[in-house]
Design a protein around this motif. Structure first.
Motif, short mmCIF file in Angstrom:
data_model
loop_
_atom_site.label_atom_id
_atom_site.label_comp_id
_atom_site.label_asym_id
_atom_site.label_seq_id
_atom_site.Cartn_x
_atom_site.Cartn_y
_atom_site.Cartn_z
N CYS A 15 0.84 -1.19 0.00
CA CYS A 15 0.00 0.00 0.00
C CYS A 15 0.88 1.25 0.00
N ALA A 17 0.04 4.17 0.78
CA ALA A 17 -0.36 5.10 1.84
C ALA A 17 0.26 4.72 3.19
N CYS A 18 0.01 3.51 3.65
CA CYS A 18 0.55 3.09 4.95
C CYS A 18 1.91 2.42 4.80
N CYS A 23 -1.92 -4.08 3.20
CA CYS A 23 -2.37 -2.77 3.66
C CYS A 23 -3.06 -2.85 5.02
N THR A 24 -2.74 -1.88 5.90
CA THR A 24 -3.40 -1.84 7.22
C THR A 24 -4.31 -0.62 7.37
N CYS A 25 -4.60 0.05 6.26
CA CYS A 25 -5.40 1.28 6.32
C CYS A 25 -6.79 1.07 6.92
N HIS A 61 -5.22 4.20 1.75
CA HIS A 61 -5.17 3.47 0.48
C HIS A 61 -6.17 4.09 -0.51
#
Ligand code: ZN
Length: 113
Positions: A15, A17-18, A23-25, A61
């Motif tokens: 991801c 973003a994170c 991904c852990t968003c 994300h």
């Protein structure tokens, strides 16, 4: 213990973003780590008395961001888009957006008027 492998962007589960794979968003427990700074909420007046509410600095994300946008659009019955990672909603939705984001655990900072 084996060394932690570096995470490359070629990993399909990575991801941007994170910066985790997977991904852990969507994990509320990760929210504070992922989002150390408050979101910036502002209203930008348009030419004909219209304008857009902007939500900036949201680290999330892209798929989840799209989902958040469509939730807001449906709830407020307004249009909206994502421009350079910034969520934009038509009209002045600051009050409602602030309440909603805080309910989801985000810190929110209003900027401008
Ligand atoms: Zn993520």
């Amino acid at each position: 213990m084996a060394e932690l492998k570096p995470v490359y962007s070629t990993d399909p589960a990575f991801c941007p973003a994170c910066r985790r794979s997977p991904c852990t968003c969507a994990d509320p427990a990760q929210l504070k780590k992922r989002q150390p700074e408050p979101l910036r909420l502002s209203f930008q007046r348009g030419a004909k008395g219209s304008g857009v509410t902007k939500i900036e600095r949201l680290i999330m994300h892209p798929t989840l961001k799209e989902k958040m946008l469509s939730d807001f659009k449906r709830r407020f019955g307004c249009g909206g888009t994502i421009k350079d990672g910034v969520l934009e909603l038509q009209g002045d939705r600051r009050d409602a957006v602030e309440v909603e984001l805080k309910a989801q655990g985000y810190q929110v900072k209003r900027i401008g008027g």
